[in-house]
Design a protein around this motif. Structure first.
Motif, PDB file in Angstrom:
ATOM      1  N   UNK A   9       0.840  -1.192   0.000  1.00 25.27           N
ATOM      2  CA  UNK A   9       0.000   0.000   0.000  1.00 25.27           C
ATOM      3  C   UNK A   9       0.877   1.243   0.000  1.00 25.27           C
ATOM      4  N   UNK A  10       0.522   2.203  -0.836  1.00 22.01           N
ATOM      5  CA  UNK A  10       1.131   3.524  -0.790  1.00 22.01           C
ATOM      6  C   UNK A  10       0.221   4.356   0.110  1.00 22.01           C
ATOM      7  N   UNK A  11       0.711   4.641   1.304  1.00 24.13           N
ATOM      8  CA  UNK A  11      -0.107   5.308   2.326  1.00 24.13           C
ATOM      9  C   UNK A  11       0.222   6.792   2.347  1.00 24.13           C
ATOM     10  N   UNK A  12      -0.838   7.602   2.397  1.00 20.76           N
ATOM     11  CA  UNK A  12      -0.631   9.041   2.466  1.00 20.76           C
ATOM     12  C   UNK A  12      -1.469   9.630   3.594  1.00 20.76           C
ATOM     13  N   UNK A  13      -1.091  10.859   3.953  1.00 18.59           N
ATOM     14  CA  UNK A  13      -1.868  11.646   4.897  1.00 18.59           C
ATOM     15  C   UNK A  13      -1.869  13.084   4.395  1.00 18.59           C
ATOM     16  N   UNK A  14      -2.850  13.839   4.878  1.00 20.57           N
ATOM     17  CA  UNK A  14      -2.911  15.253   4.504  1.00 20.57           C
ATOM     18  C   UNK A  14      -2.793  16.067   5.782  1.00 20.57           C
ATOM     19  N   UNK A  15      -1.745  16.894   5.854  1.00 19.26           N
ATOM     20  CA  UNK A  15      -1.561  17.795   6.988  1.00 19.26           C
ATOM     21  C   UNK A  15      -1.250  19.181   6.440  1.00 19.26           C
ATOM     22  N   UNK A  20       1.413  13.903   2.194  1.00 21.05           N
ATOM     23  CA  UNK A  20       2.688  13.269   2.524  1.00 21.05           C
ATOM     24  C   UNK A  20       2.536  11.760   2.385  1.00 21.05           C
ATOM     25  N   UNK A  21       3.595  11.127   1.892  1.00 23.53           N
ATOM     26  CA  UNK A  21       3.623   9.682   1.721  1.00 23.53           C
ATOM     27  C   UNK A  21       4.478   9.039   2.806  1.00 23.53           C
ATOM     28  N   UNK A  22       4.055   7.852   3.254  1.00 20.71           N
ATOM     29  CA  UNK A  22       4.812   7.070   4.227  1.00 20.71           C
ATOM     30  C   UNK A  22       5.810   6.187   3.484  1.00 20.71           C
ATOM     31  N   UNK A 110       9.580   7.805   7.294  1.00 20.88           N
ATOM     32  CA  UNK A 110       9.408   9.237   7.056  1.00 20.88           C
ATOM     33  C   UNK A 110       8.078   9.462   6.367  1.00 20.88           C
ATOM     34  N   UNK A 111       7.426  10.559   6.751  1.00 22.29           N
ATOM     35  CA  UNK A 111       6.279  11.077   6.029  1.00 22.29           C
ATOM     36  C   UNK A 111       6.824  12.228   5.183  1.00 22.29           C
ATOM     37  N   UNK A 112       6.723  12.118   3.862  1.00 24.80           N
ATOM     38  CA  UNK A 112       7.341  13.104   2.984  1.00 24.80           C
ATOM     39  C   UNK A 112       6.379  13.611   1.915  1.00 24.80           C
ATOM     40  N   UNK A 117       9.659  12.543  -1.348  1.00 29.05           N
ATOM     41  CA  UNK A 117       9.381  11.101  -1.430  1.00 29.05           C
ATOM     42  C   UNK A 117       9.977  10.532  -2.715  1.00 29.05           C
ATOM     43  N   UNK A 118       9.835  11.272  -3.800  1.00 29.87           N
ATOM     44  CA  UNK A 118      10.405  10.808  -5.065  1.00 29.87           C
ATOM     45  C   UNK A 118      11.927  10.730  -4.991  1.00 29.87           C
ATOM     46  N   UNK A 119      12.543  11.751  -4.406  1.00 29.50           N
ATOM     47  CA  UNK A 119      14.007  11.775  -4.312  1.00 29.50           C
ATOM     48  C   UNK A 119      14.533  10.604  -3.487  1.00 29.50           C
TER      49      UNK A 119
END
Length: 141
Positions: A9-15, A20-22, A110-112, A117-119
C-alpha cells in the motif's frame, strides 16, 4: 525464471493541505526506502498480501486506513536478473497523527511530500507511481 509477485500500500496523509507519503527504510541490503510491501505467499492474493505486509511492517490495519481499492498500479522490474511484479494500492491513513510501528525489517520511517518522497525512493518507476498517486489523492482529499 519465474515471476516473483509482491504487493503493498502507498499510504498518504494530509496535513496543513500537504499530501505526505509514508516511506520505510529497510534494515537490510542498501537500506532503500519503499512503501510497505512484501512477497505474496503461496495461495495468498495480492490484496491479502498488501494488508498483511502493511500490518507487519508498519503496524497499520485495514481499519486504520481508507483504501482506494479502485486505484492501483503494478510495477514490473528485474531483481538480480529475475522478473518481479509489485502491485500497490493507494490508501489514506484515517488519523494523520497515528503512530506507525516498524518491524525488524525496517530501521526508519518518514512522512514526505511528493518531491522529497520521489528523491528518497530513488527509482524512476516509483517516482512516476508516487506522482500518479499524488494526482489521484488530490482529487479525493
Amino acid at each position: 525464471m519465474s515471476l516473483t509477485r509482491a504487493a503493498g500500500l502507498v499510504i498518504y496523509r494530509k496535513t496543513n493541505d500537504i499530501i505526505q507519503f509514508l516511506l520505510l527504510q529497510t534494515s537490510y541490503g542498501e537500506h532503500h526506502w519503499t512503501p510497505p510491501k512484501g512477497h505474496v505467499d503461496p495461495g495468498e492474493s495480492d490484496w491479502v498480501t498488501a494488508l498483511r505486509e502493511t500490518k507487519e511492517e508498519a503496524g497499520l490495519s485495514e481499519d486504520d486506513l481508507e483504501i482506494h481499492k479502485d486505484i492501483s498500479h503494478t510495477l514490473n522490474y528485474q531483481v538480480k536478473g529475475n522478473p518481479k511484479a509489485v502491485v500497490y494500492w493507494l490508501a489514506k491513513i484515517r488519523d494523520p497523527n497515528q503512530k506507525v510501528t516498524l518491524s525488524d525489517e525496517h530501521q526508519d520511517l518518514k512522512w514526505l511530500p511528493l518531491k522529497e518522497a520521489q528523491e528518497i525512493s530513488g527509482f524512476e518507476d516509483m517516482k512516476k507511481l508516487l506522482a500518479e498517486f499524488h494526482e489521484k489523492a488530490l482529487k479525493i482529499v
